[in-house]
Design a protein around this motif. Structure first.
Motif, mmCIF file in Angstrom:
data_model
loop_
_atom_site.group_PDB
_atom_site.id
_atom_site.type_symbol
_atom_site.label_atom_id
_atom_site.label_comp_id
_atom_site.label_asym_id
_atom_site.label_seq_id
_atom_site.Cartn_x
_atom_site.Cartn_y
_atom_site.Cartn_z
ATOM 1 N N GLU A 35 2.783 -14.271 8.008
ATOM 2 C CA GLU A 35 1.499 -13.644 7.815
ATOM 3 C C GLU A 35 0.353 -14.542 8.028
ATOM 4 O O GLU A 35 0.366 -15.718 7.605
ATOM 5 C CB GLU A 35 1.391 -12.651 6.595
ATOM 6 N N GLY A 36 -0.617 -13.794 8.734
ATOM 7 C CA GLY A 36 -1.848 -14.808 8.975
ATOM 8 C C GLY A 36 -1.622 -15.900 10.074
ATOM 9 O O GLY A 36 -0.740 -15.771 10.741
ATOM 10 N N SER A 37 -2.352 -17.176 9.844
ATOM 11 C CA SER A 37 -2.408 -18.008 11.004
ATOM 12 C C SER A 37 -1.247 -18.922 10.676
ATOM 13 O O SER A 37 -1.043 -19.697 9.842
ATOM 14 C CB SER A 37 -3.668 -18.728 10.866
ATOM 15 N N VAL A 38 -0.120 -18.900 11.610
ATOM 16 C CA VAL A 38 1.041 -19.809 11.736
ATOM 17 C C VAL A 38 1.169 -20.527 13.117
ATOM 18 O O VAL A 38 1.225 -19.534 14.028
ATOM 19 C CB VAL A 38 2.052 -18.982 10.985
ATOM 20 N N TYR A 39 1.628 -21.784 12.837
ATOM 21 C CA TYR A 39 1.761 -22.594 14.260
ATOM 22 C C TYR A 39 2.984 -23.201 14.286
ATOM 23 O O TYR A 39 3.565 -23.855 13.323
ATOM 24 C CB TYR A 39 0.602 -23.538 14.352
ATOM 25 N N VAL A 40 3.809 -23.204 15.307
ATOM 26 C CA VAL A 40 4.807 -24.090 15.669
ATOM 27 C C VAL A 40 4.707 -25.151 16.694
ATOM 28 O O VAL A 40 4.015 -24.785 17.930
ATOM 29 C CB VAL A 40 6.053 -23.149 15.986
ATOM 30 N N ASN A 41 4.368 -26.410 16.446
ATOM 31 C CA ASN A 41 3.960 -27.230 17.397
ATOM 32 C C ASN A 41 2.594 -27.197 18.018
ATOM 33 O O ASN A 41 2.369 -27.326 19.066
ATOM 34 C CB ASN A 41 5.063 -27.681 18.582
ATOM 35 N N ASP A 42 1.696 -26.818 17.258
ATOM 36 C CA ASP A 42 0.231 -26.345 17.510
ATOM 37 C C ASP A 42 0.172 -25.103 18.431
ATOM 38 O O ASP A 42 -0.874 -24.965 18.951
ATOM 39 C CB ASP A 42 -0.522 -27.589 18.025
ATOM 40 N N GLN A 43 1.117 -24.384 18.578
ATOM 41 C CA GLN A 43 1.169 -23.140 19.183
ATOM 42 C C GLN A 43 0.970 -21.962 18.384
ATOM 43 O O GLN A 43 2.068 -21.940 17.491
ATOM 44 C CB GLN A 43 2.228 -23.038 20.337
ATOM 45 N N ALA A 59 10.523 -29.970 15.381
ATOM 46 C CA ALA A 59 9.546 -29.209 15.480
ATOM 47 C C ALA A 59 8.874 -29.270 14.144
ATOM 48 O O ALA A 59 9.390 -29.320 13.208
ATOM 49 C CB ALA A 59 9.999 -27.714 15.886
ATOM 50 N N GLU A 60 7.571 -28.741 14.166
ATOM 51 C CA GLU A 60 6.527 -28.625 13.161
ATOM 52 C C GLU A 60 6.166 -27.195 12.983
ATOM 53 O O GLU A 60 5.585 -26.860 13.953
ATOM 54 C CB GLU A 60 5.551 -29.576 13.409
ATOM 55 N N LEU A 61 6.358 -26.704 11.826
ATOM 56 C CA LEU A 61 5.609 -25.480 11.388
ATOM 57 C C LEU A 61 4.513 -25.562 10.268
ATOM 58 O O LEU A 61 4.371 -26.456 9.563
ATOM 59 C CB LEU A 61 6.675 -24.555 10.584
ATOM 60 N N ARG A 62 3.293 -25.102 10.687
ATOM 61 C CA ARG A 62 1.968 -25.177 10.022
ATOM 62 C C ARG A 62 1.358 -24.019 9.711
ATOM 63 O O ARG A 62 1.484 -23.226 10.816
ATOM 64 C CB ARG A 62 1.177 -26.303 10.902
#
Length: 192
Positions: A35-43, A59-62
Motif C-alpha cells: 500500500e502506498g509508495s513501494v519500490y523494488v531496486n528504485d523502480q 534485490a532491495e525493497l524500499r
C-alpha cells in the motif's frame, strides 16, 4: 445439452478456483501486499490482481509513504513499515536471509516447517525465529522486540545465540542482554 451443461459447470469451477489461487513459490520473496509508495531496486512497484512480484537475490525493497508484506517461507511473513528498506540476501527456502537496511520490520511466523530457515539481519546481528511468534526489529534505536515466541540473536563475535522471549526486548549493542519490555512500541505499524 447435458454434456454442454456439465462442461460449463466444470469450466466455471475451474475459473472460480483460479481467481482465488494461493501463492506457491519455489523460493522466498513473494511480494504479497503493498500500500502506498513501494519500490523494488528504485523502480515503483505496480500491483496487478493475480500477479505477484518477487524479490530476487540481491534485490532491495524500499517503502516511502507505504508498507509491504513479503512471503518468506511457508507461514512466515515479513512486514515493512513506512520509510524502511530490506535487501534479499538469499531467497532459498532452506536458508532465507533478509537484511534490514533501515526502518522497522515485523516477522509474523507460524511454526517453522522442516527444511526451512529464516534469518533477519541488521548490521552485525542475526535474528532467527525457531518457533511461531511475532517479532519486530527496529534500526533506530537498534532493537529486537518479541511480542510472542522466542527469537535467537547472534552477533559477529561468534558467541552463542541469546534467547529473547515473549514480552522482552533486546537492544542491539556490543553486549547482548535481554530486558523486560516496559514500553512496547505501539504505533501505526504495530496496529497495521
Amino acid at each position: 445439452m447435458r454434456f454442454g451443461g456439465a462442461l460449463a459447470l466444470v469450466l466455471t469451477s475451474v475459473a472460480v478456483s483460479a481467481s482465488g489461487q494461493a501463492v506457491i513459490a519455489a523460493h522466498s520473496g513473494v511480494i504479497h501486499f503493498v500500500e502506498g509508495s513501494v519500490y523494488v531496486n528504485d523502480q515503483p512497484l505496480e500491483t496487478r490482481l493475480g500477479k505477484f512480484a518477487f524479490l530476487d537475490q540481491g534485490a532491495e525493497l524500499r517503502t516511502e509513504q507505504g508498507r509491504a508484506e513479503v512471503l518468506l517461507t511457508p507461514g512466515v511473513i515479513l512486514r515493512l513499515d513506512q520509510d524502511s528498506a530490506v535487501r534479499m540476501i538469499s531467497n532459498s527456502l532452506d536458508d532465507t536471509r533478509v537484511e534490514l537496511l533501515k526502518g522497522s520490520a515485523m516477522v509474523d511466523s507460524g511454526m517453522p516447517q522442516d527444511g526451512t530457515c529464516v534469518t533477519l539481519m541488521y548490521r552485525d546481528w542475526q535474528v532467527r525465529f525457531p518457533q511461531s511468534g511475532i517479532y519486530r526489529i527496529d534500526s533506530a534505536p537498534a532493537r529486537v522486540w518479541v511480542r510472542d515466541g522466542v527469537a535467537q540473536v547472534t552477533d559477529a563475535s561468534g558467541n552463542p545465540p541469546v534467547a529473547v522471549g515473549a514480552g522482552t526486548d533486546l537492544p542491539l549493542a556490543i553486549a547482548l542482554s535481554p530486558e523486560q519490555t516496559v514500553d512496547e512500541p505501539v504505533d501505526a505499524f504495530y496496529n497495521w
